[in-house]
Design a protein around this motif. Structure first.
Motif, PDB file in Angstrom:
ATOM      1  N   GLY A 214      -0.604   4.808 -11.482  1.00 55.04           N
ATOM      2  CA  GLY A 214      -0.499   3.768 -10.479  1.00 55.04           C
ATOM      3  C   GLY A 214       0.870   3.812  -9.823  1.00 55.04           C
ATOM      4  N   VAL A 215       0.957   3.145  -8.680  1.00 57.29           N
ATOM      5  CA  VAL A 215       2.252   3.003  -8.011  1.00 57.29           C
ATOM      6  C   VAL A 215       3.211   2.249  -8.931  1.00 57.29           C
ATOM      7  N   SER A 216       2.654   1.312  -9.701  1.00 57.85           N
ATOM      8  CA  SER A 216       3.495   0.479 -10.582  1.00 57.85           C
ATOM      9  C   SER A 216       4.425   1.326 -11.432  1.00 57.85           C
TER      10      SER A 216
ATOM     11  N   ILE B 165       7.208   2.845  -9.398  1.00 58.93           N
ATOM     12  CA  ILE B 165       8.221   1.870  -8.974  1.00 58.93           C
ATOM     13  C   ILE B 165       9.241   1.678 -10.099  1.00 58.93           C
TER      14      ILE B 165
ATOM     15  N   TYR C 169       5.988  -8.280  -3.379  1.00 60.28           N
ATOM     16  CA  TYR C 169       5.120  -8.025  -4.517  1.00 60.28           C
ATOM     17  C   TYR C 169       6.059  -8.049  -5.722  1.00 60.28           C
TER      18      TYR C 169
ATOM     19  N   ILE D  72       7.845  -3.279   2.022  1.00 60.76           N
ATOM     20  CA  ILE D  72       6.441  -3.295   1.599  1.00 60.76           C
ATOM     21  C   ILE D  72       5.630  -3.444   2.880  1.00 60.76           C
TER      22      ILE D  72
ATOM     23  N   ASN E 101       2.279  -7.202   0.923  1.00 59.10           N
ATOM     24  CA  ASN E 101       1.673  -8.116  -0.027  1.00 59.10           C
ATOM     25  C   ASN E 101       2.802  -9.070  -0.392  1.00 59.10           C
TER      26      ASN E 101
ATOM     27  N   ASP F 125       6.999   0.991   0.030  1.00 59.72           N
ATOM     28  CA  ASP F 125       5.733   0.785  -0.668  1.00 59.72           C
ATOM     29  C   ASP F 125       4.634   0.672   0.385  1.00 59.72           C
TER      30      ASP F 125
ATOM     31  N   ILE G 227       1.198   1.136  -0.186  1.00 56.90           N
ATOM     32  CA  ILE G 227      -0.091   1.228  -0.884  1.00 56.90           C
ATOM     33  C   ILE G 227      -1.257   0.694  -0.035  1.00 56.90           C
ATOM     34  N   TYR G 228      -0.956  -0.217   0.915  1.00 60.19           N
ATOM     35  CA  TYR G 228      -2.027  -0.760   1.771  1.00 60.19           C
ATOM     36  C   TYR G 228      -2.106  -0.063   3.127  1.00 60.19           C
TER      37      TYR G 228
ATOM     38  N   SER H  51      -5.422   2.848  -5.720  1.00 64.27           N
ATOM     39  CA  SER H  51      -5.969   1.576  -6.211  1.00 64.27           C
ATOM     40  C   SER H  51      -6.703   0.766  -5.153  1.00 64.27           C
ATOM     41  N   LYS H  52      -6.149   0.707  -3.951  1.00 66.26           N
ATOM     42  CA  LYS H  52      -6.672  -0.270  -2.984  1.00 66.26           C
ATOM     43  C   LYS H  52      -7.641   0.373  -1.994  1.00 66.26           C
TER      44      LYS H  52
ATOM     45  N   ARG I 137      -5.717   3.931 -12.441  1.00 70.99           N
ATOM     46  CA  ARG I 137      -4.262   4.030 -12.498  1.00 70.99           C
ATOM     47  C   ARG I 137      -3.800   5.348 -11.887  1.00 70.99           C
TER      48      ARG I 137
ATOM     49  N   TYR J  75      -4.812 -10.037   1.415  1.00 72.69           N
ATOM     50  CA  TYR J  75      -4.344 -11.372   1.020  1.00 72.69           C
ATOM     51  C   TYR J  75      -4.088 -12.257   2.222  1.00 72.69           C
TER      52      TYR J  75
HETATM   53  N1  PLP Z   1       2.597  -2.281  -4.607  1.00 73.02           N
HETATM   54  C1  PLP Z   1       1.983  -3.321  -4.061  1.00 73.02           C
HETATM   55  C2  PLP Z   1       2.515  -3.894  -2.796  1.00 73.02           C
HETATM   56  C3  PLP Z   1       0.869  -3.888  -4.688  1.00 73.02           C
HETATM   57  O1  PLP Z   1       0.267  -4.946  -4.133  1.00 73.02           O
HETATM   58  C4  PLP Z   1       0.398  -3.331  -5.891  1.00 73.02           C
HETATM   59  C5  PLP Z   1      -0.756  -3.929  -6.594  1.00 73.02           C
HETATM   60  O2  PLP Z   1      -1.275  -4.950  -6.264  1.00 73.02           O
HETATM   61  C6  PLP Z   1       1.070  -2.228  -6.418  1.00 73.02           C
HETATM   62  C7  PLP Z   1       2.157  -1.722  -5.746  1.00 73.02           C
HETATM   63  C8  PLP Z   1       0.634  -1.584  -7.709  1.00 73.02           C
HETATM   64  O3  PLP Z   1      -0.474  -0.786  -7.516  1.00 73.02           O
HETATM   65  P1  PLP Z   1      -1.021   0.253  -8.595  1.00 73.02           P
HETATM   66  O4  PLP Z   1      -2.391  -0.220  -8.943  1.00 73.02           O
HETATM   67  O5  PLP Z   1      -1.052   1.575  -7.876  1.00 73.02           O
HETATM   68  O6  PLP Z   1      -0.095   0.264  -9.741  1.00 73.02           O
END
Ligand code: PLP
Length: 406
Positions: free
Chosen positions: A103-105, A108, A129, A175, A179, A207, A209-210, A240-241, A249, A334
């Motif tokens: 995951g991006v998490s 990060i 976020y 971001i 988010n 970031d 991701i969206y 993920s999204k 992940r 959101y």
């Molecule tokens: N970055 C942002 C802005 C997010 O909203 C999220 C998850 O909601 C993530 C990163 C983490 O995503 P991942 O599922 O890839 O860990």
């Protein structure tokens, strides 16, 4: 006798999206209540399915995905990510500039651990976020929030950002799409932020991701496009999204810009990647197919698409509630409505959402959980189908009507 306490490193780390409100929701569920969960951007429970090709690819590769991979990720996934950015004009992201993560998490936290020294200041948007603020704090840094302007569709204010820069500022987080606000930054804003980074030799942490969840013709600009070869940029994205596989992940970070000046930092990042062996290998196999296959997310965001219809319904219903105003989200999943403090007296917005949960069995997240500056917002996800969303918003409307009477 000694008590076992958490490390002092966690003193300033918060992640309220899954904090006390979720614990309370789980307690209510254990009592037999049905909770409508509008708190997490997790498409699968709301009937969204991943593109079939991704599942087929993962299943097909399962037998050969039993071992650890290269700690930066399997070659096909890193090549696909590199080609993806090159096809968007970011030519200097090669295969070796991509790190695949759980995951991006994970990326990060890993990048911040590699980058941040105690006392370094990292500019982070408010609202954000909250993993960003939390991960900066965990790495010993000081998150310095630049407040985005709700009146200006939640865009960052470039002069405000400039005013926060000190000798200790090391990096700036964007971001985009955002988010929790749903803002999608214009070319001018992204270019302006890149220019600030250039002037102050800051690293950009973008970031994105969206990046594919965009409405009403909004256009996403990759930060790295404007950063050229003189602003070090880490671009984060993943499956993920847009590909609706949060549970797999699967995400990445791609490095561009003056990498020669960052050799030591990138060695540190590689060390951290090595220490955790590799990301989940079966999910890495999905990356090439996801990026190269049919982009079914488009069907969900165009007029008539589920995500757009749900966003429109929620936006309309929120704005119809007295004392509630909500900017339209131009991207992401959101809405982040404002509760007029003249109409709703809220001292502690976490208590507010816990009361909403107890009374109406709706779970949303309080705005200060996203490091927003005042207890006057909350975030809800627009993932449920229109019927469920309508019911949820009716219940929120009833709760707010009672609150106004207090
Ligand atoms: N970055 C942002 C802005 C997010 O909203 C999220 C998850 O909601 C993530 C990163 C983490 O995503 P991942 O599922 O890839 O860990």
């Amino acid at each position: 006798m000694r008590t076992f306490t958490q490390s002092t490193k966690l003193a300033h780390v918060r992640y309220d999206v899954r904090g006390p409100i979720l614990t309370e929701a789980q307690r209510l569920e254990a009592e037999g209540h049905r909770i409508l969960k509008l708190n997490i951007g997790n498409p699968a429970p709301f009937g969204f399915e991943a593109p079939e090709a991704i599942l087929v690819d993962m299943i097909r590769n399962l037998p050969t995905a039993q071992g650890y991979s290269d700690s930066r990720g399997i070659f096909s996934a890193r090549t696909a990510v590199s080609q993806y950015y090159q096809s968007h004009g970011i030519m200097d992201i090669g295969v070796d500039d991509v790190f695949i993560g759980n995951g991006v998490s994970e990326m990060i936290t890993m990048v911040l651990q590699a980058l941040v020294d105690n006392g370094d200041e990292i500019l982070v948007p408010a609202p954000d976020y909250p993993l960003w603020t939390g991960a900066v704090a965990l790495s010993g840094g000081t998150p310095v929030h630049y407040v985005c302007d709700e009146e200006n569709d939640w865009n960052p204010d470039l002069e405000h950002i400039r005013s926060l820069i000190t000798d200790r500022t090391k990096a700036l987080v964007l971001i985009n799409p955002n988010n929790p606000t749903g803002a999608v930054y214009s070319r001018e804003i992204v270019e302006g932020i890149v220019q600030i980074a250039r002037e102050h030799d800051l690293i950009l942490l973008s970031d994105e991701i969206y990046e594919k969840i965009l409405f009403d013709g909004a256009v996403h600009h990759h930060t790295a496009t404007f950063a050229g070869d003189d602003v070090l940029t880490f671009t984060f994205s993943g499956l993920s999204k847009a590909y609706r596989v949060c549970g797999f992940r699967s995400g990445w970070v791609a490095v561009s810009g003056p990498k020669r000046r960052a050799e030591n930092l990138l060695e540190g990042l590689t060390l951290l990647a090595n220490m955790r062996m590799c990301a989940n290998v079966p999910a890495q196999h999905a990356i090439q197919t996801a990026l190269g296959g049919y982009q079914s997310i488009t069907d969900l965001i165009l007029p008539g698409g589920r995500l757009k219809e749900q966003r429109d319904l929620a936006h309309r219903m929120l704005n119809d509630m007295p004392g509630v105003s909500c900017r339209q989200a131009r991207g992401a999943l959101y809405l982040f409505p404002r509760l007029d403090p003249e109409v709703y007296r809220i001292d502690d917005d976490e208590t507010f959402v816990i009361e909403l949960l107890r009374e109406k069995k709706i779970l949303v997240t309080h705005g200060t959980g996203f490091n927003w500056i005042a207890p006057d917002h909350f975030r809800l996800v627009t993932l449920p189908g229109v019927d469920v969303l309508e019911e949820a918003l009716d219940r929120i409307g009833d709760f707010l009507a009672d609150w106004r009477e207090r």
